[in-house]
Design a protein around this motif. Structure first.
Motif, PDB file in Angstrom:
ATOM      1  N   GLN A   1       0.831  -1.211   0.000  1.00 38.07           N
ATOM      2  CA  GLN A   1       0.000   0.000   0.000  1.00 38.07           C
ATOM      3  C   GLN A   1       0.865   1.261   0.000  1.00 38.07           C
ATOM      4  O   GLN A   1       0.507   2.272  -0.625  1.00 38.07           O
ATOM      5  CB  GLN A   1      -0.925   0.003   1.222  1.00 38.07           C
ATOM      6  N   PHE A   2       2.002   1.219   0.689  1.00 42.52           N
ATOM      7  CA  PHE A   2       2.916   2.369   0.683  1.00 42.52           C
ATOM      8  C   PHE A   2       3.439   2.625  -0.725  1.00 42.52           C
ATOM      9  O   PHE A   2       3.500   3.772  -1.186  1.00 42.52           O
ATOM     10  CB  PHE A   2       4.076   2.101   1.645  1.00 42.52           C
ATOM     11  N   MET A   3       3.797   1.548  -1.429  1.00 42.17           N
ATOM     12  CA  MET A   3       4.294   1.707  -2.796  1.00 42.17           C
ATOM     13  C   MET A   3       3.219   2.305  -3.703  1.00 42.17           C
ATOM     14  O   MET A   3       3.504   3.162  -4.538  1.00 42.17           O
ATOM     15  CB  MET A   3       4.758   0.369  -3.348  1.00 42.17           C
ATOM     16  N   LEU A   4       1.968   1.876  -3.539  1.00 45.52           N
ATOM     17  CA  LEU A   4       0.884   2.426  -4.346  1.00 45.52           C
ATOM     18  C   LEU A   4       0.703   3.916  -4.065  1.00 45.52           C
ATOM     19  O   LEU A   4       0.456   4.702  -4.980  1.00 45.52           O
ATOM     20  CB  LEU A   4      -0.413   1.673  -4.052  1.00 45.52           C
ATOM     21  N   ALA A   5       0.797   4.298  -2.793  1.00 38.96           N
ATOM     22  CA  ALA A   5       0.650   5.708  -2.445  1.00 38.96           C
ATOM     23  C   ALA A   5       1.780   6.548  -3.039  1.00 38.96           C
ATOM     24  O   ALA A   5       1.557   7.654  -3.542  1.00 38.96           O
ATOM     25  CB  ALA A   5       0.616   5.865  -0.925  1.00 38.96           C
ATOM     26  N   VAL A   6       3.002   6.021  -2.986  1.00 39.31           N
ATOM     27  CA  VAL A   6       4.141   6.718  -3.601  1.00 39.31           C
ATOM     28  C   VAL A   6       3.890   6.905  -5.096  1.00 39.31           C
ATOM     29  O   VAL A   6       4.174   7.969  -5.665  1.00 39.31           O
ATOM     30  CB  VAL A   6       5.445   5.923  -3.358  1.00 39.31           C
ATOM     31  N   ASP A   7       3.318   5.882  -5.725  1.00 42.11           N
ATOM     32  CA  ASP A   7       3.087   5.914  -7.166  1.00 42.11           C
ATOM     33  C   ASP A   7       2.106   7.004  -7.579  1.00 42.11           C
ATOM     34  O   ASP A   7       2.145   7.490  -8.710  1.00 42.11           O
ATOM     35  CB  ASP A   7       2.573   4.546  -7.626  1.00 42.11           C
ATOM     36  N   PHE A   8       1.202   7.392  -6.663  1.00 42.60           N
ATOM     37  CA  PHE A   8       0.239   8.436  -6.978  1.00 42.60           C
ATOM     38  C   PHE A   8       0.910   9.777  -7.254  1.00 42.60           C
ATOM     39  O   PHE A   8       0.477  10.538  -8.108  1.00 42.60           O
ATOM     40  CB  PHE A   8      -0.750   8.614  -5.817  1.00 42.60           C
ATOM     41  N   SER A   9       1.969  10.089  -6.513  1.00 44.02           N
ATOM     42  CA  SER A   9       2.526  11.442  -6.565  1.00 44.02           C
ATOM     43  C   SER A   9       3.945  11.515  -7.100  1.00 44.02           C
ATOM     44  O   SER A   9       4.465  12.617  -7.301  1.00 44.02           O
ATOM     45  CB  SER A   9       2.505  12.059  -5.156  1.00 44.02           C
ATOM     46  N   ILE A  10       4.580  10.375  -7.367  1.00 43.15           N
ATOM     47  CA  ILE A  10       6.002  10.403  -7.690  1.00 43.15           C
ATOM     48  C   ILE A  10       6.277  11.063  -9.046  1.00 43.15           C
ATOM     49  O   ILE A  10       7.364  11.600  -9.271  1.00 43.15           O
ATOM     50  CB  ILE A  10       6.588   8.969  -7.647  1.00 43.15           C
ATOM     51  N   LEU A  11       5.305  11.049  -9.951  1.00 40.69           N
ATOM     52  CA  LEU A  11       5.539  11.611 -11.284  1.00 40.69           C
ATOM     53  C   LEU A  11       5.214  13.105 -11.389  1.00 40.69           C
ATOM     54  O   LEU A  11       5.519  13.726 -12.410  1.00 40.69           O
ATOM     55  CB  LEU A  11       4.705  10.854 -12.324  1.00 40.69           C
ATOM     56  N   ASN A  12       4.581  13.683 -10.365  1.00 40.90           N
ATOM     57  CA  ASN A  12       4.117  15.073 -10.484  1.00 40.90           C
ATOM     58  C   ASN A  12       5.253  16.035 -10.822  1.00 40.90           C
ATOM     59  O   ASN A  12       5.144  16.871 -11.721  1.00 40.90           O
ATOM     60  CB  ASN A  12       3.427  15.509  -9.186  1.00 40.90           C
ATOM     61  N   VAL A  13       6.358  15.913 -10.076  1.00 42.32           N
ATOM     62  CA  VAL A  13       7.491  16.812 -10.299  1.00 42.32           C
ATOM     63  C   VAL A  13       8.183  16.496 -11.616  1.00 42.32           C
ATOM     64  O   VAL A  13       8.732  17.386 -12.281  1.00 42.32           O
ATOM     65  CB  VAL A  13       8.479  16.698  -9.115  1.00 42.32           C
ATOM     66  N   ALA A  14       8.122  15.227 -12.041  1.00 37.94           N
ATOM     67  CA  ALA A  14       8.883  14.788 -13.220  1.00 37.94           C
ATOM     68  C   ALA A  14       8.156  15.037 -14.541  1.00 37.94           C
ATOM     69  O   ALA A  14       8.747  14.838 -15.608  1.00 37.94           O
ATOM     70  CB  ALA A  14       9.203  13.301 -13.092  1.00 37.94           C
ATOM     71  N   LEU A  15       6.893  15.467 -14.516  1.00 37.10           N
ATOM     72  CA  LEU A  15       6.108  15.582 -15.753  1.00 37.10           C
ATOM     73  C   LEU A  15       6.764  16.452 -16.826  1.00 37.10           C
ATOM     74  O   LEU A  15       6.827  16.052 -17.995  1.00 37.10           O
ATOM     75  CB  LEU A  15       4.697  16.097 -15.440  1.00 37.10           C
ATOM     76  N   PRO A  16       7.252  17.661 -16.491  1.00 38.10           N
ATOM     77  CA  PRO A  16       7.883  18.465 -17.551  1.00 38.10           C
ATOM     78  C   PRO A  16       9.089  17.769 -18.193  1.00 38.10           C
ATOM     79  O   PRO A  16       9.279  17.844 -19.415  1.00 38.10           O
ATOM     80  CB  PRO A  16       8.304  19.754 -16.819  1.00 38.10           C
ATOM     81  N   VAL A  17       9.897  17.091 -17.385  1.00 39.66           N
ATOM     82  CA  VAL A  17      11.078  16.402 -17.907  1.00 39.66           C
ATOM     83  C   VAL A  17      10.661  15.220 -18.786  1.00 39.66           C
ATOM     84  O   VAL A  17      11.260  14.964 -19.835  1.00 39.66           O
ATOM     85  CB  VAL A  17      11.973  15.914 -16.745  1.00 39.66           C
ATOM     86  N   ILE A  18       9.613  14.497 -18.380  1.00 44.04           N
ATOM     87  CA  ILE A  18       9.104  13.394 -19.198  1.00 44.04           C
ATOM     88  C   ILE A  18       8.619  13.919 -20.544  1.00 44.04           C
ATOM     89  O   ILE A  18       8.877  13.319 -21.599  1.00 44.04           O
ATOM     90  CB  ILE A  18       7.959  12.672 -18.467  1.00 44.04           C
ATOM     91  N   GLY A  19       7.909  15.051 -20.508  1.00 43.41           N
ATOM     92  CA  GLY A  19       7.419  15.644 -21.749  1.00 43.41           C
ATOM     93  C   GLY A  19       8.540  15.974 -22.710  1.00 43.41           C
ATOM     94  O   GLY A  19       8.447  15.702 -23.921  1.00 43.41           O
TER      95      GLY A  19
END
Length: 469
Positions: free
Chosen positions: A37-55
């Motif tokens: 469950q901790f890993m799932l919760a991390v997965d919810f927010s881990i990409l927020n900061v990385a979105l511009p770089v992914i784009g």
């Protein structure tokens, strides 16, 4: 409805008196489920900061970036209730392990993605895995611990780690993106998923029905379609506004399909959600209180992110680190929740937690445009985190209490659906409030007042309608 005759091999479900303390097996079960469950919760927010770089790395257009989050949210929220009931039918451990395997594979695919299409497919698969693992894991948790102090303690730790996971995800996403690559925001899931898959079969007992009822296919289609349309409409509202034709059409379609779901369930021989469950005051008002808790706290994080970055000029990583104080508050609230509920009851936890969160949120109206206000933000988010976690654990205990073990997957599916919808609703609602003011700080202040009023109203209503249970 066909009764489910579940095996009682676990110490927590034996016909003898429930233990006063956790056994060694209970602790192992708890560690495995909390890690997942901790890993799932991390997965919810881990990409927020990385979105511009992914784009930039994969060639996403500016308008396409939000779909990285939306694709995940659509699958996670739309299929949660369905998978919660499937867990009751085919076996919770089986669905839990299948979801973890899908999460590991989809995370690997996302980390190795070479184009937008591959990344989007991986995000959809991650959302489906989350929709399977979350209710299956929660139902394994509630059915592995007897109703009472031990279950409240397990749910408190689960809530604390999930909330800490949201905060950790925001921080970890920034660290991994800055020091390594955005791909590690996906790849970090792979070894954790593998560890859970290796350990869980030896630790967690299967819960399989002796007589397998039929799946309510019309109910599954209408509720899944309704939730997909609702989540899409809420996401479109955050992007295009509440009066946009696409937003209105999606929300209307969602409302019609969910209304059709209610009619289908009245006539189904084996309904996806039995009507007698929806008539339980604890289920209805527990989920209402949970919806308020998730709508307000997740949207408050959005508001404070705007404040820290656009008013005070913090970097994304510095803003993420500032929410470490909120994470500490939620951990404290989660750890203390079981003792609080054991002494005062889940209803009191819902009300007092909500009121504490409301007072802490209201104090944020005093934030100014200088960095001298940072101490107020840190103190208020810490106190609000304690109150929010008290309310969330109270909601989980209330919404799953008095439900037979054979229906725990459905009950936790409802609770998880409430969580997913609340997380999705909060940001577009508060965004719409912020833009009504010409000055950003004034808009944030107005949204803070609305947020505090919603929390207080939810706490008072839950207290009134749960007073006889």
């Amino acid at each position: 409805m066909v009764a489910l005759d579940l095996p009682t091999t676990s110490p927590a479900t034996s016909p003898s008196a429930p233990p006063d303390r956790m056994t060694g097996r209970m602790r192992l079960v708890l560690v495995v489920l909390l890690l997942a469950q901790f890993m799932l919760a991390v997965d919810f927010s881990i990409l927020n900061v990385a979105l511009p770089v992914i784009g930039q790395g994969l060639g996403f257009g500016l308008g396409g970036l939000q779909w990285i989050a939306t694709a995940f949210a659509l699958a996670a929220a739309g299929f949660t209730l369905l998978f919660g009931r499937v867990a009751d039918i085919v076996g919770r451990r089986r669905l839990f392990l299948g979801g973890m395997a899908l999460l590991g594979l989809s995370s690997l695919a996302g980390g190795l993605a070479t184009g937008p299409e591959m990344l989007m497919a991986a995000r959809v698969a991650q959302g489906l895995a989350t929709a399977a693992v979350t209710p299956a894991g929660l139902s394994l948790l509630t059915s592995s611990f007897p109703e009472g102090p031990l279950r409240a303690k397990a749910l408190g730790l689960n809530g604390a780690l999930m909330s800490a996971g949201f905060t950790t995800g925001a921080i970890l996403g920034g660290v991994l993106t800055d020091l390594l690559s955005w791909r590690w925001a996906f790849l970090v899931n792979v070894p954790v998923a593998l560890a859970v898959l290796l350990v869980a079969p030896a630790v967690i007992a299967e819960s399989r029905p002796a007589v397998r009822p039929r799946l309510d296919v019309p109910g599954a289609i209408t509720v899944t379609g309704g939730l997909l349309a609702l989540v899409y409409g809420l996401t479109a509202a955050g992007e295009h506004g509440w009066t946009d034709p696409v937003t209105l059409a999606a929300l209307a379609a969602g409302a019609l399909l969910l209304a059709a779901f209610g009619l289908v369930e009245r006539r189904a021989s084996s309904p996806l959600v039995p009507l007698h469950v929806l008539k339980r005051r604890t289920v209805v008002w527990g989920n209402v209180a949970g919806l308020v808790a998730f709508v307000t706290e997740t949207s408050l994080v959005f508001l404070m992110t705007l404040y820290l970055q656009d008013v005070l000029g913090f970097s994304p990583l510095a803003a993420g680190l500032s929410f470490g104080v909120l994470g500490a508050g939620t951990i404290l609230g989660g750890v203390a929740a079981s003792r609080f509920i054991g002494r005062f009851g889940a209803r009191v936890a819902l009300v007092s937690g909500g009121l504490l969160q409301a007072v802490a949120t209201l104090s944020l109206y005093g934030l100014g445009d200088g960095r001298g206000s940072l101490w107020l933000l840190l103190a208020a988010t810490f106190a609000g985190g304690v109150g929010n976690m008290l309310a969330i654990v109270g909601f989980m205990v209330t919404a799953t209490s008095g439900i037979p073990d054979g229906e725990q997957g459905m009950a936790t599916g409802l609770a998880t659906m409430t969580q997913q919808i609340g997380i999705t609703m909060g940001t577009p609602i508060m965004s719409a409030v912020v833009v009504t003011a010409p000055v950003l700080l004034d808009g944030i202040g107005l949204a803070v007042l609305v947020n505090a009023a919603v929390v207080a109203a939810g706490a008072v209503l839950a207290g009134l309608f749960l007073r006889r249970t």
